[in-house]
Enzyme design. Structure first.
Site, PDB file in Angstrom:
ATOM      1  N   ARG A   1     -43.896  -8.428  51.622  1.00  0.00           N
ATOM      2  CA  ARG A   1     -44.501  -9.672  51.129  1.00  0.00           C
ATOM      3  C   ARG A   1     -46.022  -9.564  51.107  1.00  0.00           C
ATOM      4  NH1 ARG A   1     -48.302 -13.257  52.315  1.00  0.00           N
ATOM      5  NH2 ARG A   1     -47.743 -13.068  54.517  1.00  0.00           N
ATOM      6  N   ASP A   2     -46.645  -9.540  52.260  1.00  0.00           N
ATOM      7  CA  ASP A   2     -48.102  -9.492  52.329  1.00  0.00           C
ATOM      8  C   ASP A   2     -48.635  -8.197  51.713  1.00  0.00           C
ATOM      9  OD1 ASP A   2     -50.630 -10.416  53.002  1.00  0.00           O
ATOM     10  OD2 ASP A   2     -50.610  -9.479  54.961  1.00  0.00           O
TER      11      ASP A   2
ATOM     12  N   HIS B   1     -52.337 -10.510  63.780  1.00  0.00           N
ATOM     13  CA  HIS B   1     -52.205 -10.000  62.410  1.00  0.00           C
ATOM     14  C   HIS B   1     -53.573  -9.426  62.024  1.00  0.00           C
ATOM     15  CE1 HIS B   1     -50.488 -10.345  58.169  1.00  0.00           C
ATOM     16  NE2 HIS B   1     -51.773 -10.096  57.943  1.00  0.00           N
TER      17      HIS B   1
ATOM     18  N   HIS C   1     -56.130  -6.867  60.095  1.00  0.00           N
ATOM     19  CA  HIS C   1     -56.374  -5.977  58.967  1.00  0.00           C
ATOM     20  C   HIS C   1     -57.313  -4.857  59.413  1.00  0.00           C
ATOM     21  CE1 HIS C   1     -55.124  -8.843  55.473  1.00  0.00           C
ATOM     22  NE2 HIS C   1     -54.296  -8.899  56.502  1.00  0.00           N
TER      23      HIS C   1
ATOM     24  N   CYS D   1     -55.463  -9.141  51.411  1.00  0.00           N
ATOM     25  CA  CYS D   1     -55.490 -10.528  50.950  1.00  0.00           C
ATOM     26  C   CYS D   1     -56.144 -10.591  49.580  1.00  0.00           C
ATOM     27  CB  CYS D   1     -56.258 -11.403  51.923  1.00  0.00           C
ATOM     28  SG  CYS D   1     -56.404 -13.110  51.334  1.00  0.00           S
TER      29      CYS D   1
END
Length: 296
Positions: A13-14, A205, A207, A238
């Site tokens: 998904r992400d 979460h 990055h 993102c």
């Protein structure tokens, strides 16, 4: 007793939502099934959002219908509004997620509303989920920095995380959306949140834009956090944060944790095979240092 760390695989998904090329349903289904087979107990299956805004998630209902669900594995999906929630329920989702932000500017850019307005959107989703026996996970973006506002203080994150928890989210995933945070900042954030929220309700979460993700994971573990999001082969980032491509690679996380004596339940060899496979499908090199080292 060996400490267990829970991993939430967000690649399907992400990770894939940020791809420019079209990814067919069969590839998405195969990726999800491979990740579950590798031992991931939570694998994000998709997002029930407008295909106008996130075209790569357009067929999430079809993906959810076609995956062979492994015993003991959860397949969360993103549901930004009540319509998305109804779609997720029709696709038999067992866990849904709502997305908030610690930055007003990012909230407006990402979901077209203020932070306060986002809570009003989430309330009917969470209420419906409670009635249906569906778990709701809350995401908070920009906890360690914002692409539009710069530095974000822990005191800005706390009320957002607390509100999501109070509304009924069982877990709050703290997102370093631009990957700029450091271990010291991570520790300060967790320390403050833990004063008002159970540490068991917090997840990380991180990055890896600035190469800090693994260090931040370990800093959060030092503070008692035991759940982390990761993305196979470092897929994604993102789409609303300039330069913030690169979730932390699942293989790198599993290697670091397992070699340090912690338990993830993930088969690293199978995960590396999956990383090589999806990278081939996408026509690129793997974004994981461990996979590159093992496949050299």
């Amino acid at each position: 007793m060996t400490q267990t760390i829970s991993l939430v695989e967000v690649g399907p998904r992400d990770g894939l939502q940020n791809e420019k090329q079209t990814i067919d349903v069969a590839t998405k289904v195969a990726l999800i099934e491979r990740l579950a087979d590798a031992g991931m107990k939570s694998v994000e299956g998709g997002a029930f959002v407008s295909p106008k805004w996130v075209p790569q998630m357009a067929a999430s209902d079809e993906v959810m219908q076609k995956i062979k669900r492994a015993p003991g594995v959860s397949y969360p999906v993103l549901t930004p509004n009540r319509q998305g929630y109804e779609g997720a329920r029709a696709a038999k989702a067992d866990t849904v997620a709502v997305f908030g932000a610690a930055s007003e500017s990012f909230s407006q850019k990402n979901i077209n509303c203020s932070i306060e307005e986002s809570f009003e959107r989430f309330k009917p989703i969470i209420e419906a989920a409670k009635a249906d026996g569906v778990r709701v996970r809350g995401y908070v973006s920009c906890v360690l920095g914002c692409p539009y506002e710069g530095a974000i203080s822990p005191s800005q994150v706390l009320p957002v995380a607390r509100t999501l928890y109070d509304l009924g989210c069982y877990e709050i995933s703290l997102g370093d959306t631009i990957g700029a945070g450091t271990p010291k900042e991570t520790k300060a954030l967790i320390k403050l949140l833990a004063q008002e929220l159970p540490i068991s309700a917090l997840a990380g979460h991180f990055h890896d834009t600035y190469g800090q993700a693994l260090s931040n994971i370990w800093a959060a573990i030092d503070e008692g956090v035991t759940t982390f999001d990761c993305s196979v082969s470092g897929l994604g980032g993102c789409p609303y944060a300039k330069g913030a491509s690169g979730n932390v690679a699942s293989e790198d996380v599993v290697y670091s944790l397992e070699r340090s004596g912690l338990k993830t339940g993930v088969n690293l060899d199978k995960l590396i095979e999956t990383s090589l496979w999806i990278s081939e499908q996408l026509g690129r090199k793997p974004g994981s240092k461990v996979t590159l080292a093992r496949s050299a």
